[in-house]
Design an enzyme around this catalytic site. Structure first.
Site, short mmCIF file in Angstrom:
data_model
loop_
_atom_site.label_atom_id
_atom_site.label_comp_id
_atom_site.label_asym_id
_atom_site.label_seq_id
_atom_site.Cartn_x
_atom_site.Cartn_y
_atom_site.Cartn_z
N GLU A 40 0.84 -1.21 0.00
CA GLU A 40 0.00 0.00 0.00
C GLU A 40 0.88 1.27 0.00
O GLU A 40 1.88 1.31 0.72
CB GLU A 40 -0.85 0.00 1.29
N LYS A 111 -9.64 2.02 -1.93
CA LYS A 111 -9.78 1.46 -0.58
C LYS A 111 -11.10 1.91 0.06
O LYS A 111 -11.43 3.11 0.06
CB LYS A 111 -8.59 1.93 0.26
N CYS A 146 -4.98 -3.02 3.33
CA CYS A 146 -4.56 -2.73 4.71
C CYS A 146 -5.72 -2.76 5.72
O CYS A 146 -6.20 -3.82 6.07
CB CYS A 146 -3.80 -1.40 4.74
N1 LIG Z 1 -2.73 2.02 6.42
C1 LIG Z 1 -3.59 1.38 7.17
O1 LIG Z 1 -4.68 1.05 6.75
C2 LIG Z 1 -3.13 1.06 8.58
C3 LIG Z 1 -4.02 0.06 9.27
C4 LIG Z 1 -3.61 -0.19 10.68
O2 LIG Z 1 -2.60 0.33 11.14
C5 LIG Z 1 -4.44 -1.06 11.50
O3 LIG Z 1 -5.51 -1.50 11.07
O4 LIG Z 1 -4.03 -1.33 12.65
#
Ligand SMILES: NC(=O)CCC(=O)C(=O)O
Length: 266
Positions: A40, A111, A146
């Protein structure tokens, strides 16, 4: 099927253009793989909120061009991770790009679940609405990004749309690495699907990244796991194992949908 997960290091000491060229070279080195995956927001770093606006690109911007060429040079399906996309008519999006082995665009996924609660990505970017699957020779991939990993209903939607291999680029922090590993395994087991989860290495914006990209099979076995640093994680897997697992242990068929809300007694 052979997949290579490129767990690239994202650090402020390297320019976006240098990282873009390095990522393209790493993709080219994967010639012979069937599928290559990047993480990502690897141009900026997922936590470098101030860079999102500065480095945002139109969908068909410099990263798109470099990745389309790298996919066709290597002759691989490429999930090129995500970029901060500047929609000319709307907000920024955290958008993943998928290319075919001839460098043609196969999918773009915005996303859906934005991270940060009342700051960061959650306020700087718009939310996608559309599930995305892509048919590859041998398997259908379903894509998520993510923080999406925390929302099982998204993955059920992908499975209902035919996904057998769940591909999840991420910029997951070291601080919550235990969640990353646990959730990757959970999504594989509950959906009886392969999970290919590709994170970043290095530290950016003061947030050490977890690395530990992971590939889990439909039975929950870890086929491969990276360490904390920059690394290309290569794995061979048999997509036929999805159908075999779903047939031998047909839990997905036992889903009960549309339950009634709780009834109050008295
Ligand atoms: N970039 C993200 O989506 C980070 C997600 C995260 O840090 C978490 O779910 O814990």
């Amino acid at each position: 099927m052979r997949a290579s997960l490129i767990q690239i290091a994202v650090t402020e000491g390297e320019s976006v253009e240098s990282r873009r060229q390095r990522a393209a070279a790493l993709v080219r080195e994967q010639a012979g793989a069937d599928l290559v995956v990047l993480p990502e927001l690897w141009t900026t770093g997922a936590f470098a909120y101030e860079e999102f606006g500065r480095q945002a690109e139109p969908l068909e911007g410099p990263t798109y061009g470099a990745m389309a060429k790298a996919a066709s040079d290597a002759g691989v399906w490429l999930h090129a991770g995500s970029i901060p996309e500047r929609d000319p008519d709307g907000p920024l999006y955290n958008t993943s790009l998928v290319f075919s082995p001839s460098g043609e665009p196969a999918a773009a996924y915005r996303k859906i679940h934005r991270f940060g609660f009342d700051k960061g990505e959650a306020v700087l970017m718009g939310a996608g609405r559309d599930l995305v699957t892509v048919r590859l020779p041998g398997t259908t991939i379903g894509v998520a990004t993510c923080y999406d990993l925390r929302f099982p209903e998204l993955f059920r939607g992908l499975v209902d749309a035919g996904a057998e291999t769940l591909v999840i680029p991420a910029g997951w922090p070291e601080r919550r690495r235990a969640h990353w590993t646990l959730l990757a395994k959970a999504r594989a087991v509950e959906n009886q699907a392969f999970v290919l989860a590709c994170g970043t290495a290095g530290t950016h914006a003061g947030v050490p990244q977890a690395g530990h990209s992971i590939v889990v099979d439909p039975w929950g076995e870890v086929l491969a796991e990276a360490g904390p640093g920059e690394e290309v994680l290569t794995v061979e897997f048999d997509p036929a194992k999805v159908a075999a697992t779903r047939e031998q242990f047909p839990a997905l068929k036992d889903r009960v949908l549309g339950l009634d809300p709780p009834r109050r007694l008295g």
